[in-house]
Write a protein that holds these residues in place. Structure first.
Motif, PDB file in Angstrom:
ATOM      1  N   UNK A 308       0.826  -1.215   0.000  1.00 18.62           N
ATOM      2  CA  UNK A 308       0.000   0.000   0.000  1.00 18.62           C
ATOM      3  C   UNK A 308       0.853   1.256   0.000  1.00 18.62           C
ATOM      4  N   UNK A 309       1.909   1.252   0.821  1.00 18.05           N
ATOM      5  CA  UNK A 309       2.797   2.422   0.866  1.00 18.05           C
ATOM      6  C   UNK A 309       3.548   2.583  -0.446  1.00 18.05           C
ATOM      7  N   UNK A 310       3.969   1.460  -1.040  1.00 21.32           N
ATOM      8  CA  UNK A 310       4.728   1.531  -2.293  1.00 21.32           C
ATOM      9  C   UNK A 310       3.901   2.136  -3.422  1.00 21.32           C
ATOM     10  N   UNK A 311       2.652   1.684  -3.562  1.00 21.65           N
ATOM     11  CA  UNK A 311       1.824   2.232  -4.643  1.00 21.65           C
ATOM     12  C   UNK A 311       1.519   3.709  -4.385  1.00 21.65           C
ATOM     13  N   UNK A 312       1.406   4.081  -3.113  1.00 20.34           N
ATOM     14  CA  UNK A 312       1.161   5.490  -2.786  1.00 20.34           C
ATOM     15  C   UNK A 312       2.379   6.342  -3.113  1.00 20.34           C
ATOM     16  N   UNK A 313       3.569   5.827  -2.855  1.00 19.84           N
ATOM     17  CA  UNK A 313       4.779   6.591  -3.163  1.00 19.84           C
ATOM     18  C   UNK A 313       4.969   6.736  -4.665  1.00 19.84           C
ATOM     19  N   UNK A 314       4.578   5.713  -5.428  1.00 19.53           N
ATOM     20  CA  UNK A 314       4.639   5.837  -6.889  1.00 19.53           C
ATOM     21  C   UNK A 314       3.706   6.959  -7.344  1.00 19.53           C
ATOM     22  N   UNK A 315       2.485   6.949  -6.795  1.00 23.62           N
ATOM     23  CA  UNK A 315       1.537   8.017  -7.136  1.00 23.62           C
ATOM     24  C   UNK A 315       2.013   9.376  -6.682  1.00 23.62           C
ATOM     25  N   UNK A 316       2.619   9.433  -5.485  1.00 20.62           N
ATOM     26  CA  UNK A 316       3.105  10.709  -4.961  1.00 20.62           C
ATOM     27  C   UNK A 316       4.232  11.263  -5.819  1.00 20.62           C
ATOM     28  N   UNK A 317       5.131  10.377  -6.273  1.00 20.26           N
ATOM     29  CA  UNK A 317       6.243  10.830  -7.117  1.00 20.26           C
ATOM     30  C   UNK A 317       5.717  11.450  -8.408  1.00 20.26           C
ATOM     31  N   UNK A 318       4.732  10.779  -9.008  1.00 19.82           N
ATOM     32  CA  UNK A 318       4.126  11.345 -10.223  1.00 19.82           C
ATOM     33  C   UNK A 318       3.396  12.644  -9.901  1.00 19.82           C
ATOM     34  N   UNK A 319       2.757  12.687  -8.726  1.00 19.15           N
ATOM     35  CA  UNK A 319       2.026  13.886  -8.321  1.00 19.15           C
ATOM     36  C   UNK A 319       2.932  15.079  -8.110  1.00 19.15           C
ATOM     37  N   UNK A 349       7.189  20.456  -1.580  1.00 19.23           N
ATOM     38  CA  UNK A 349       7.301  19.115  -2.141  1.00 19.23           C
ATOM     39  C   UNK A 349       7.284  18.062  -1.034  1.00 19.23           C
ATOM     40  N   UNK A 350       7.926  18.387   0.089  1.00 19.58           N
ATOM     41  CA  UNK A 350       7.945  17.444   1.211  1.00 19.58           C
ATOM     42  C   UNK A 350       6.555  17.190   1.763  1.00 19.58           C
ATOM     43  N   UNK A 356       1.234  11.689   0.383  1.00 27.29           N
ATOM     44  CA  UNK A 356       1.245  10.416  -0.335  1.00 27.29           C
ATOM     45  C   UNK A 356       1.595   9.256   0.570  1.00 27.29           C
ATOM     46  N   UNK A 357       2.574   9.446   1.439  1.00 30.00           N
ATOM     47  CA  UNK A 357       2.967   8.395   2.379  1.00 30.00           C
ATOM     48  C   UNK A 357       1.837   8.072   3.349  1.00 30.00           C
ATOM     49  N   UNK A 358       1.171   9.106   3.859  1.00 27.79           N
ATOM     50  CA  UNK A 358       0.073   8.889   4.807  1.00 27.79           C
ATOM     51  C   UNK A 358      -1.102   8.174   4.141  1.00 27.79           C
ATOM     52  N   UNK A 359      -1.333   8.458   2.866  1.00 32.10           N
ATOM     53  CA  UNK A 359      -2.386   7.741   2.145  1.00 32.10           C
ATOM     54  C   UNK A 359      -2.103   6.244   2.154  1.00 32.10           C
TER      55      UNK A 359
END
Length: 383
Positions: A308-319, A349-350, A356-359
Motif C-alpha cells: 500500500x505504501x509503495x503504490x502510494x509513493x509511486x503516485x506521490x512521485x508522479x504527483x 514538495x515534502x 502520499x505516504x500517509x495515504x
C-alpha cells in the motif's frame, strides 16, 4: 520482501496504475496550491516593500488591499509623524491595460521615493525632456502627462520600448522609459503620474495606499501602533503575513489547501484500502502459503502494508512532477502571471510526499489487519 512487493505491484500493472493515478492527482493539486500560496506570500512581501518602503498604509476592512481608498489628508498627517521619515501616496489601477489585464498600473508622484527607487534601463523619467516651465509640460499640463513608465517584464511581454504607445483605461500614453525594480508585479506593471492615475480612477483626490519609510531607530511595530491610533480606519501592513490575511484571495488559498489535503487523504486512503482489500481476497492462498512456511501474521501484514505504501509513493512521485507543472498552468489559467509567480519549495514538495505516504499508511491499515485474521488452513483452501 521488497522483491515480493515489486513483483506484486508490477504483476498487476493496470490496478497499480489506476490507484497511483488517483493519488497523483491529489498530491499534484496540493503541490500546485502550496506553490501558488508561496507565490502569493512573495507577492505580499513585494506589496509591503514597494519602492523600498518599510510598511504600507491601506484602508481597513477591505476585501483586498488594491480596493483600498484613503483620504488625501493622510499623507500630510503621516509626514508630520515623528515615526515617519517619508511618505508617498500610490494609486493602484487593476485591469487597466487591455493587452495585459493582470498588470497593475501604479500612480505615483514623480518626485516621491517610490518613483525615484526605479532603475531606468531605457528611456528617461517622466516629465524629463519636456518643454521647460515650472513643473508643467506642454499646454500647461502636469509634468509627465501623456507619458508612462513600464516595467521591463511588461516591456518584454508587449514588445514595447521608449517612444512606443500603450493604452490604459481607454487612453493612449507614450512610453517615456523602461524600469526595473526587482519586484515581480511591479516590473510586470507600469507607472503613471499620480494625478493622471487619479483621473483614470474617477476621483480628484485620495489614493489606494501610502507607502512609508520609517525614521531611524523606529521599529515597524511601534510605528504601526502610532499610525493606527492616530488614523482610525487605516490599516498598517508591515509584513507579508499581514498582507495575506488582509486579502480574501490569500485566505481562500490557505483554506483551500487544508480542505484538499483532507479530501486527498480520505479519497486516496479509501482507494488504496479498496485495492489492497481486493488483493487480500484474491491472494488468500499466497498468504496462507507464506504463513505455512513460517511467516508470522505481523510479517504478512507488513507485506500488505508495504504494498500500500509503495503504490502510494509511486503516485506521490508522479504527483510531485504534475504539481510543479500544474502550478504554472494554474497561474496562467487564473490570469495572474503578472503579479504571482509560483514558488516551488522543498517544504512544499515534502508536504506533498508526506500526504502520499500517509495515504499508503492509512489505506493499508485495514487490509493488513484483515490478513492477520486469516487462518492458514482456510487461506490455503481458498475459503
Amino acid at each position: 520482501m521488497f522483491a515480493i512487493i515489486r513483483a506484486n505491484l508490477f504483476g498487476r500493472p493496470a490496478r497499480t496504475a489506476f490507484t497511483a493515478a488517483g493519488i497523483a492527482v491529489g498530491v499534484a493539486t496540493i503541490v500546485a496550491l502550496l506553490s501558488f500560496g508561496q507565490g502569493l506570500r512573495e507577492t505580499a512581501a513585494g506589496l509591503v516593500h514597494l519602492g523600498g518602503s518599510d510598511l504600507g498604509v491601506f484602508q481597513a476592512n477591505v476585501s483586498d488591499p488594491t480596493a483600498s481608498i484613503l483620504p488625501a489628508a493622510l499623507v500630510g498627517r503621516l509626514t508630520a509623524s515623528p515615526e515617519v521619515a517619508a511618505a508617498t501616496p500610490l494609486e493602484l489601477l487593476v485591469e487597466g491595460i487591455p493587452r495585459e489585464p493582470s498588470a497593475i498600473v501604479f500612480g505615483a508622484e514623480p518626485g516621491g521615493f517610490f518613483t525615484r527607487s526605479l532603475v531606468l534601463v531605457a528611456g528617461r523619467p517622466l516629465g524629463v525632456g519636456e518643454p521647460a516651465g515650472s513643473g508643467t509640460g506642454a499646454g500647461g499640463a502636469p509634468a509627465g502627462a501623456g507619458e508612462i513608465l513600464i516595467g521591463d517584464r511588461l516591456a518584454a511581454q508587449l514588445h514595447l520600448g521608449p517612444g512606443r504607445t500603450i493604452a490604459v483605461k481607454g487612453r493612449t500614453y507614450t512610453v517615456a522609459g523602461v524600469y526595473h525594480s526587482g519586484i515581480l508585479f511591479q516590473d510586470s506593471g507600469a507607472v503613471l503620474p499620480l494625478a493622471e492615475a487619479r483621473r483614470l480612477a474617477g476621483r480628484s483626490e485620495g489614493e489606494t495606499s501610502v507607502v512609508v519609510r520609517l525614521a531611524p531607530g523606529v521599529s515597524a511595530a511601534r510605528a504601526t501602533r502610532a499610525i493606527e491610533r492616530e488614523n482610525p480606519g487605516a490599516q498598517v501592513i508591515s509584513d507579508p503575513q499581514q498582507a495575506l490575511r488582509s486579502s480574501a484571495n490569500g485566505v481562500l488559498i490557505s483554506k483551500a489547501v487544508l480542505v484538499i489535503v483532507a479530501i486527498a487523504l480520505l479519497v486516496g486512503a479509501i482507494g488504496v484500502a479498496n485495492t489492497m482489500a481486493m488483493a487480500v481476497i484474491e491472494r488468500q492462498s499466497e498468504f496462507g502459503l507464506l504463513s505455512a512456511v513460517g511467516w508470522s501474521p505481523a510479517r504478512v501484514a507488513s507485506l500488505v502494508l508495504g504494498e500500500g505504501i509503495a503504490v502510494s509513493l509511486i503516485g506521490a512521485a508522479a504527483g510531485l512532477f504534475l504539481g510543479v507543472v500544474g502550478a504554472g498552468l494554474l497561474v496562467r489559467a487564473l490570469g495572474v502571471s503578472a503579479y504571482v509567480s509560483p514558488s516551488v519549495t522543498a517544504w512544499g514538495l515534502g508536504r506533498g510526499l508526506l500526504v502520499g505516504l500517509l495515504i499508503g499508511v492509512f489505506g493499508g491499515i485495514y487490509p493488513a489487519w484483515r490478513v492477520t485474521r486469516m487462518k492458514p488452513v482456510k487461506a490455503l483452501s481458498g475459503t
